[in-house]
Design a protein around this motif. Structure first.
Motif, PDB file in Angstrom:
ATOM      1  N   GLN A 104      48.478  48.296  36.841  1.00  0.00           N
ATOM      2  CA  GLN A 104      47.318  48.159  37.722  1.00  0.00           C
ATOM      3  C   GLN A 104      46.264  47.223  37.131  1.00  0.00           C
ATOM      4  OE1 GLN A 104      45.595  51.837  39.106  1.00  0.00           O
ATOM      5  NE2 GLN A 104      47.614  52.727  39.464  1.00  0.00           N
ATOM      6  N   ALA A 105      45.973  47.379  35.862  1.00  0.00           N
ATOM      7  CA  ALA A 105      44.950  46.531  35.245  1.00  0.00           C
ATOM      8  C   ALA A 105      45.333  45.061  35.336  1.00  0.00           C
ATOM      9  CB  ALA A 105      44.735  46.936  33.785  1.00  0.00           C
ATOM     10  N   HIS A 106      46.584  44.744  35.027  1.00  0.00           N
ATOM     11  CA  HIS A 106      47.004  43.342  35.094  1.00  0.00           C
ATOM     12  C   HIS A 106      47.055  42.835  36.530  1.00  0.00           C
ATOM     13  CE1 HIS A 106      47.562  42.410  30.878  1.00  0.00           C
ATOM     14  NE2 HIS A 106      48.016  43.645  30.721  1.00  0.00           N
ATOM     15  N   GLN A 107      47.344  43.714  37.493  1.00  0.00           N
ATOM     16  CA  GLN A 107      47.261  43.312  38.898  1.00  0.00           C
ATOM     17  C   GLN A 107      45.814  42.981  39.271  1.00  0.00           C
ATOM     18  OE1 GLN A 107      49.004  46.838  40.614  1.00  0.00           O
ATOM     19  NE2 GLN A 107      50.937  45.784  41.050  1.00  0.00           N
ATOM     20  N   HIS A 108      44.881  43.804  38.835  1.00  0.00           N
ATOM     21  CA  HIS A 108      43.472  43.564  39.132  1.00  0.00           C
ATOM     22  C   HIS A 108      42.998  42.258  38.512  1.00  0.00           C
ATOM     23  CE1 HIS A 108      43.207  48.212  39.405  1.00  0.00           C
ATOM     24  NE2 HIS A 108      43.616  47.694  40.550  1.00  0.00           N
ATOM     25  N   ILE A 109      43.384  42.023  37.266  1.00  0.00           N
ATOM     26  CA  ILE A 109      42.985  40.794  36.571  1.00  0.00           C
ATOM     27  C   ILE A 109      43.575  39.578  37.278  1.00  0.00           C
ATOM     28  CG2 ILE A 109      43.275  39.504  34.401  1.00  0.00           C
ATOM     29  CD1 ILE A 109      43.174  42.353  33.011  1.00  0.00           C
ATOM     30  N   THR A 110      44.828  39.656  37.682  1.00  0.00           N
ATOM     31  CA  THR A 110      45.485  38.543  38.379  1.00  0.00           C
ATOM     32  C   THR A 110      44.833  38.292  39.738  1.00  0.00           C
ATOM     33  OG1 THR A 110      47.557  39.021  37.247  1.00  0.00           O
ATOM     34  CG2 THR A 110      47.707  37.690  39.245  1.00  0.00           C
ATOM     35  N   LEU A 111      44.527  39.345  40.475  1.00  0.00           N
ATOM     36  CA  LEU A 111      43.856  39.188  41.765  1.00  0.00           C
ATOM     37  C   LEU A 111      42.488  38.534  41.591  1.00  0.00           C
ATOM     38  CD1 LEU A 111      43.623  39.626  44.805  1.00  0.00           C
ATOM     39  CD2 LEU A 111      42.906  41.994  44.330  1.00  0.00           C
ATOM     40  N   ALA A 112      41.737  38.986  40.599  1.00  0.00           N
ATOM     41  CA  ALA A 112      40.429  38.374  40.331  1.00  0.00           C
ATOM     42  C   ALA A 112      40.593  36.893  40.021  1.00  0.00           C
ATOM     43  CB  ALA A 112      39.741  39.093  39.170  1.00  0.00           C
ATOM     44  N   HIS A 113      41.569  36.572  39.197  1.00  0.00           N
ATOM     45  CA  HIS A 113      41.823  35.166  38.834  1.00  0.00           C
ATOM     46  C   HIS A 113      42.082  34.318  40.073  1.00  0.00           C
ATOM     47  CE1 HIS A 113      43.713  31.615  37.102  1.00  0.00           C
ATOM     48  NE2 HIS A 113      44.748  31.861  37.884  1.00  0.00           N
ATOM     49  N   HIS A 114      42.985  34.765  40.929  1.00  0.00           N
ATOM     50  CA  HIS A 114      43.339  33.969  42.110  1.00  0.00           C
ATOM     51  C   HIS A 114      42.163  33.852  43.082  1.00  0.00           C
ATOM     52  CE1 HIS A 114      47.418  33.095  41.044  1.00  0.00           C
ATOM     53  NE2 HIS A 114      47.661  34.376  40.814  1.00  0.00           N
ATOM     54  N   HIS A 115      41.384  34.913  43.227  1.00  0.00           N
ATOM     55  CA  HIS A 115      40.209  34.838  44.098  1.00  0.00           C
ATOM     56  C   HIS A 115      39.185  33.849  43.544  1.00  0.00           C
ATOM     57  CE1 HIS A 115      36.987  35.903  46.787  1.00  0.00           C
ATOM     58  NE2 HIS A 115      36.218  36.132  45.728  1.00  0.00           N
ATOM     59  N   LEU A 116      38.871  33.968  42.264  1.00  0.00           N
ATOM     60  CA  LEU A 116      37.876  33.070  41.662  1.00  0.00           C
ATOM     61  C   LEU A 116      38.346  31.623  41.706  1.00  0.00           C
ATOM     62  CD1 LEU A 116      36.799  35.321  38.677  1.00  0.00           C
ATOM     63  CD2 LEU A 116      35.438  34.760  40.721  1.00  0.00           C
ATOM     64  N   LYS A 117      39.634  31.419  41.513  1.00  0.00           N
ATOM     65  CA  LYS A 117      40.200  30.068  41.613  1.00  0.00           C
ATOM     66  C   LYS A 117      40.031  29.535  43.036  1.00  0.00           C
ATOM     67  CE  LYS A 117      44.471  27.535  40.674  1.00  0.00           C
ATOM     68  NZ  LYS A 117      45.867  27.657  40.244  1.00  0.00           N
ATOM     69  N   SER A 118      40.258  30.385  44.042  1.00  0.00           N
ATOM     70  CA  SER A 118      40.169  29.943  45.439  1.00  0.00           C
ATOM     71  C   SER A 118      38.747  29.578  45.857  1.00  0.00           C
ATOM     72  CB  SER A 118      40.727  31.013  46.381  1.00  0.00           C
ATOM     73  OG  SER A 118      39.820  32.092  46.532  1.00  0.00           O
ATOM     74  N   VAL A 119      37.744  30.158  45.191  1.00  0.00           N
ATOM     75  CA  VAL A 119      36.352  29.814  45.523  1.00  0.00           C
ATOM     76  C   VAL A 119      35.763  28.793  44.540  1.00  0.00           C
ATOM     77  CG1 VAL A 119      35.906  31.958  46.781  1.00  0.00           C
ATOM     78  CG2 VAL A 119      35.374  31.840  44.334  1.00  0.00           C
ATOM     79  N   GLY A 120      36.604  28.260  43.667  1.00  0.00           N
ATOM     80  CA  GLY A 120      36.200  27.154  42.799  1.00  0.00           C
ATOM     81  C   GLY A 120      35.370  27.525  41.586  1.00  0.00           C
ATOM     82  N   CYS A 121      35.493  28.747  41.101  1.00  0.00           N
ATOM     83  CA  CYS A 121      34.723  29.168  39.926  1.00  0.00           C
ATOM     84  C   CYS A 121      35.478  28.880  38.634  1.00  0.00           C
ATOM     85  CB  CYS A 121      34.435  30.665  39.984  1.00  0.00           C
ATOM     86  SG  CYS A 121      33.287  31.136  41.271  1.00  0.00           S
ATOM     87  N   GLU A 122      34.751  28.386  37.657  1.00  0.00           N
ATOM     88  CA  GLU A 122      35.274  28.359  36.292  1.00  0.00           C
ATOM     89  C   GLU A 122      35.279  29.806  35.827  1.00  0.00           C
ATOM     90  OE1 GLU A 122      33.803  26.931  31.848  1.00  0.00           O
ATOM     91  OE2 GLU A 122      32.890  25.998  33.618  1.00  0.00           O
TER      92      GLU A 122
END
Length: 181
Positions: A104-122
Motif C-alpha cells: 500500500q505504501a509503495h502504491q501511494h508513493i507511486t500514485l503521488a509521483h504520477h499525479h505530481l508529474k501530470s501537473v508539472g511539479c518538481e
C-alpha cells in the motif's frame, strides 16, 4: 517566483516547535524560496498524505517526507480516522501484515509521483521509515525514495519530548538539500 509545497506527518507539520523551525521552512531558507505551503498532518499515514496531494493544488517544487509505512487509516464522513501502531492494538493484532502495508505504501508513493508529474511539479521523496523490508522498492515504483534518519536516542527533542527539535529539523533540511541540488 518558485514555491515549495511539503507533505508529511507531524514531523513535517513541526509539532512541538515554532513554525519557522520546521524542516519545510528551513529547507526553503536554504534554497532561497520565499513561499512555503506546509501541508503536514500530525499522525498522517501514506494513504492520508496521497489523499492530501490529490485534493490540493501544489505548484513548483514538492517535497514529501513519507511516514512509517505501518500507519494507516480510513476516510469516513468527511473525516480521517487514523490507525497507529501503539494506539490501535486490535487492528495490528488481527489485520496488519507487513507485506500489505509495504504494498500500500509503495502504491501511494507511486500514485503521488504520477499525479505530481501530470501537473508539472518538481518532486522529491523522502521517508523516515527505517525498516529495510518496507523500503525494498517494487520494480513498478519509479520513485527514488531517500531515507532520512533520526537518532531518537541522541537528537534534540521538541518541547513535547516526542518530536524532533529545531536542530534535528535543521539537519533534516540540510540532508534533503544535499539530495535535491
Amino acid at each position: 517566483m518558485k514555491s515549495l509545497t511539503t507533505y508529511g506527518c507531524s514531523i513535517t507539520a513541526g509539532v512541538g516547535i515554532p513554525k519557522r523551525g520546521a524542516w519545510p521552512n528551513q529547507l526553503a531558507h536554504i534554497m532561497n524560496i520565499h513561499r512555503v505551503d506546509n501541508q503536514g498532518i500530525p499522525g498522517a499515514s501514506t494513504k492520508q498524505i496521497v489523499h492530501s496531494i490529490l485534493t490540493t493544488s501544489p505548484q513548483n517544487m514538492v517535497v514529501i517526507l513519507w511516514p512509517q509505512f505501518a500507519r494507516t487509516g480510513f476516510h469516513h464522513d468527511q473525516q480521517w480516522n487514523q490507525i497507529m501502531p501503539k494506539q490501535n492494538h486490535d487492528y495490528y493484532e488481527d489485520y496488519y501484515t507487513e507485506s500489505d502495508h509495504r504494498l500500500q505504501a509503495h502504491q501511494h508513493i507511486t500514485l503521488a509521483h504520477h499525479h505530481l508529474k501530470s501537473v508539472g511539479c518538481e518532486q522529491h521523496h523522502f521517508t523516515w521509515e527505517m525498516d529495510a523490508y518496507q523500503l525494498e522498492q517494487p520494480e513498478w515504483n519509479p520513485v527514488t525514495l531517500h531515507p532520512i534518519q533520526f537518532d531518537y536516542h541522541t537528537m534534540p527533542r521538541a518541547e513535547d519530548n516526542i518530536h524532533p527539535g529545531v536542530q534535528a529539523h535543521r539537519q533534516v533540511a540540510e540532508e534533503m538539500y544535499q539530495k535535491i541540488r
